[in-house]
Scaffold this active site. Structure first.
Site, PDB file in Angstrom:
ATOM      1  N   ASP A  72      -4.836   6.736  -0.607  1.00  0.00           N
ATOM      2  CA  ASP A  72      -4.029   5.652  -0.039  1.00  0.00           C
ATOM      3  C   ASP A  72      -4.690   5.195   1.264  1.00  0.00           C
ATOM      4  OD1 ASP A  72      -1.806   3.981   0.492  1.00  0.00           O
ATOM      5  OD2 ASP A  72      -0.416   5.484  -0.283  1.00  0.00           O
TER       6      ASP A  72
ATOM      7  N   ASP B 158      -2.649  -0.181   1.039  1.00  0.00           N
ATOM      8  CA  ASP B 158      -1.253  -0.324   1.430  1.00  0.00           C
ATOM      9  C   ASP B 158      -0.997  -1.665   2.120  1.00  0.00           C
ATOM     10  OD1 ASP B 158       1.398   1.055   2.083  1.00  0.00           O
ATOM     11  OD2 ASP B 158       0.724   0.404   4.067  1.00  0.00           O
TER      12      ASP B 158
ATOM     13  N   GLU C 185      -1.222  -2.878  -2.972  1.00  0.00           N
ATOM     14  CA  GLU C 185       0.226  -3.025  -3.107  1.00  0.00           C
ATOM     15  C   GLU C 185       0.565  -4.513  -3.151  1.00  0.00           C
ATOM     16  OE1 GLU C 185       4.136  -1.261  -0.890  1.00  0.00           O
ATOM     17  OE2 GLU C 185       2.442  -1.779   0.352  1.00  0.00           O
TER      18      GLU C 185
ATOM     19  N   HIS D  51       7.238   5.837  -4.049  1.00  0.00           N
ATOM     20  CA  HIS D  51       7.838   6.432  -2.845  1.00  0.00           C
ATOM     21  C   HIS D  51       8.690   5.453  -2.040  1.00  0.00           C
ATOM     22  CE1 HIS D  51       4.377   4.246  -1.623  1.00  0.00           C
ATOM     23  NE2 HIS D  51       4.776   4.310  -0.371  1.00  0.00           N
ATOM     24  N   ASP D  52       8.654   4.177  -2.389  1.00  0.00           N
ATOM     25  CA  ASP D  52       9.467   3.186  -1.683  1.00  0.00           C
ATOM     26  C   ASP D  52      10.711   2.805  -2.469  1.00  0.00           C
ATOM     27  OD1 ASP D  52       7.694   3.024   0.458  1.00  0.00           O
ATOM     28  OD2 ASP D  52       6.487   1.466  -0.523  1.00  0.00           O
TER      29      ASP D  52
HETATM   30  C1  GLC Z   1       3.907   0.161   2.237  1.00  0.00           C
HETATM   31  C2  GLC Z   1       4.189   1.596   1.878  1.00  0.00           C
HETATM   32  C3  GLC Z   1       5.436   2.038   2.594  1.00  0.00           C
HETATM   33  C4  GLC Z   1       5.180   1.916   4.070  1.00  0.00           C
HETATM   34  C5  GLC Z   1       4.753   0.509   4.443  1.00  0.00           C
HETATM   35  C6  GLC Z   1       4.183   0.467   5.828  1.00  0.00           C
HETATM   36  O1  GLC Z   1       4.891  -0.699   1.776  1.00  0.00           O
HETATM   37  O2  GLC Z   1       4.278   1.747   0.496  1.00  0.00           O
HETATM   38  O3  GLC Z   1       5.813   3.343   2.276  1.00  0.00           O
HETATM   39  O4  GLC Z   1       6.358   2.262   4.772  1.00  0.00           O
HETATM   40  O5  GLC Z   1       3.727   0.026   3.607  1.00  0.00           O
HETATM   41  O6  GLC Z   1       2.962   1.126   5.863  1.00  0.00           O
END
Ligand code: GLC
Length: 578
Positions: free
Chosen positions: A124, A226, A280, A346-347
């Protein structure tokens, strides 16, 4: 079916040319299409030193388990040094391992352990922002003429207040934070502890490529970028309209420059190693999604789109809508580009609690059905740790139990605005990210075998029945169904590459489709409901073999099914029936 594309890096030698090309990268774009990702939230997987936080040694201990699932790639959420304002998504050193997680030696051993088992590793990479404790930011905020000043977005106070920007995580909602040291504001789309890096600055970009190469040299097999769509900002800083929170992505993401950055990253990093890449998000529309991932663009390998996962709401969702969305994305990418398939990460809260049923009568069947879905669609499946067991939402009632910065700051924000906290808490109970981050349920011992200390987030009470040890022994468990479905996908090119055809688009309870590839045709029938559904066979072919059934029996007579609640069936199809 597998083919190799040989890219030989041209090497120009001035003096002392060696015969050998400097780097010859064999790019094989099938492994990440045929692969199956298992996503691990390292904080919550397995703790070996009793501090209540998962660690890399814990992952090493469970490598055989991971291998036994049949998955071929592991994506770990960030493991770099971090003050943990956002559980590792705030990185203070991109070249070291977070103390709570272990050491670089542990990392090397883990990577080797994965490679020895034929599992690839996806890192990541969080480079839309760093931690406010990163050396770059400490330097940057120290004076206006510091060489690192331009690594971040600053707005001098003498220009007045900067144009309002909405922060996704901030309690006060404002993405500009005033910093008295230099009498200026810095930009943070996420929390105040996550200042946004300035991608317009070529030095920042070079730093990022260097750190990615550091990990690629270590042997990682891929990168997940990310929040990367936010990297390219509108730095003319226009005033944005008032409805910003609803249209956040529209104004904040995918601004000019993004594709240049990705092409540059591809050239500097991806093209030099046999690595896969995913970011993402997938743009604001199909056109943008294609621009990110079509192979000839030389940017990313696959799209990771949220439209499907966003459908589940506390009040429920419409299956017709769900089918329409997944079918539309499949159709759009049928000829070109490649998708990620997922219903959790995880979100998100747990997949069973959002898309299936927590009711003990239906939990296991619906978990198996949802895993059948993810593993029978076209695209690379992403399976989130614990979903192979059918883990469910923990559903905290009190804000004091939540740990997620988004939940806590969101609560403060509603409180500050005098908003409706009851509704906020009800929504959180259903959709909080902490629901999807509770510790992995290994066995029936203390803390589900996750830790001998106090887990950083409570263990779900259903761990006595929903856990690896119990499910391993039960042939009809969610876990064994998951393994069977993984094997079926791995031996069925039709499930990976086959053409997808939606059947019964309007049916409110049944999701049925075929997958067809080089003469092999498969039928998937999923009953997304708590009801028995009677259904004529939705295709004209003979049903040949029942390859997979998530329940002990199937009621079928004269080409009519009587499907049990949450029943999932996969058949091969034969010739057209007489
Ligand atoms: C992305 C991640 C999330 C994080 C955010 C800020 O959306 O998946 O978990 O809090 O970025 O880095």
């Amino acid at each position: 079916m597998r083919y190799f594309l040989l890219c030989t890096a041209l090497v120009f030698c001035i003096t002392g040319c060696s015969e050998k090309a400097e780097s010859t990268v064999i790019k094989d774009d099938t492994w990440w299409k045929e692969g199956i990702v298992y996503q691990i939230y390292p904080r919550s997987f397995k703790d070996t030193d009793g501090d209540g936080v998962g660690d890399l040694k814990g992952i090493i201990e469970e490598l055989d388990y991971i291998q036994s699932l049949g998955v071929t790639m592991v994506w770990l959420n960030p493991i770099y040094s971090s003050p943990n304002a956002d559980n590792g998504y705030d990185i203070s050193d991109y070249r070291s391992i977070m103390e709570e997680f272990g050491t670089m030696e542990d990392f090397d051993a883990m990577l080797k352990g994965m490679h020895d088992r034929g599992i690839r590793f996806i890192m990541d990479v969080v480079v839309n922002h760093s931690s406010d404790q990163h050396e770059w930011f400490l330097q940057s905020r120290s004076s206006r003429d510091n060489p690192y000043r331009d690594y971040y977005h600053w707005w001098p106070a003498e220009k007045g207040k900067p144009p309002y920007r909405y922060s996704l995580f901030d309690a006060a909602g404002d993405a500009w934070k005033y910093d008295s040291i230099t009498d200026a504001y810095y930009l943070h789309y996420f929390s105040q502890q996550q200042p946004d890096l300035k991608w317009e600055n070529p030095k920042v970009r070079q730093e990022v490529y260097d750190l990615m190469k550091f990990w690629a040299e270590k042997g990682v097999d891929g990168f997940r970028l990310d929040a990367f769509q936010f990297a390219a900002k509108d730095t003319t800083y226009p005033e944005f309209p008032d409805d910003l929170e609803q249209n956040f992505i529209q104004y904040y993401a995918m601004q000019p420059g993004l594709h240049d950055y990705l092409r540059e990253m591809n050239q500097e990093v991806f093209s030099k190693y046999d690595v896969m890449s995913v970011a993402e998000g997938a743009g604001r529309n199909f056109e943008e999604a294609h621009e990110l991932v079509d192979a000839d663009r030389k940017e990313l390998n696959m799209a990771y789109a949220f439209e499907g996962v966003d459908i589940a709401k506390p009040e429920g969702y419409s299956l017709a809508h769900f089918k329409e969305v997944f079918s539309r994305w499949d159709q759009e990418f049928a000829e070109k580009g490649w998708l990620s398939i997922f219903l959790a990460n995880h979100d998100q809260a747990r997949l069973v609690s959002r898309f299936g049923s927590d009711d003990p009568r239906f939990r296991a069947a619906s978990a198996k059905l949802l895993n059948t879905f993810i593993l029978s669609m076209r695209g690379t499946p992403y399976c989130y740790y614990g979903d192979e067991l059918g883990m469910t939402n923990i559903g905290f009632d009190s804000i004091s139990l939540y740990r997620d910065i988004a939940a806590l700051n969101g609560y403060e924000k509603v409180k500050l605005a005098g908003g409706d906290l009851e509704t906020y808490m009800a929504n959180l109970k259903f959709s909080s990210r902490d629901n999807g981050r509770t510790p992995m349920q290994w066995d029936t011992t203390l803390n589900a075998g996750f830790s001998s200390g106090t887990p950083w987030l409570p263990v779900n009470e259903n761990y006595k029945t929903v856990n690896v040890a119990v499910e391993k022994e039960d042939p009809s468990s969610v876990l064994n169904h998951f393994k069977a479905m993984v094997s079926l996908r791995k031996e069925s090119p039709a499930l990976v590459y086959g053409a997808y055809t939606l059947l019964l688009p309007e049916h409110e309870k049944i999701y049925a489709y075929t997958r067809e590839w080089e003469g092999q045709k498969m039928l998937v029938i999923l009953n997304f409901s708590n009801d028995i559904v009677t259904l004529p066979v939705p295709v004209e072919e003979e049903l040949e073999d029942l390859l997979l059934n998530n329940l002990p029996q199937v009621y079928y007579k004269d080409r009519v099914f009587s499907l049990e609640p949450w029943q999932a069936l996969v058949f091969t199809l034969g010739p057209l029936q007489e």
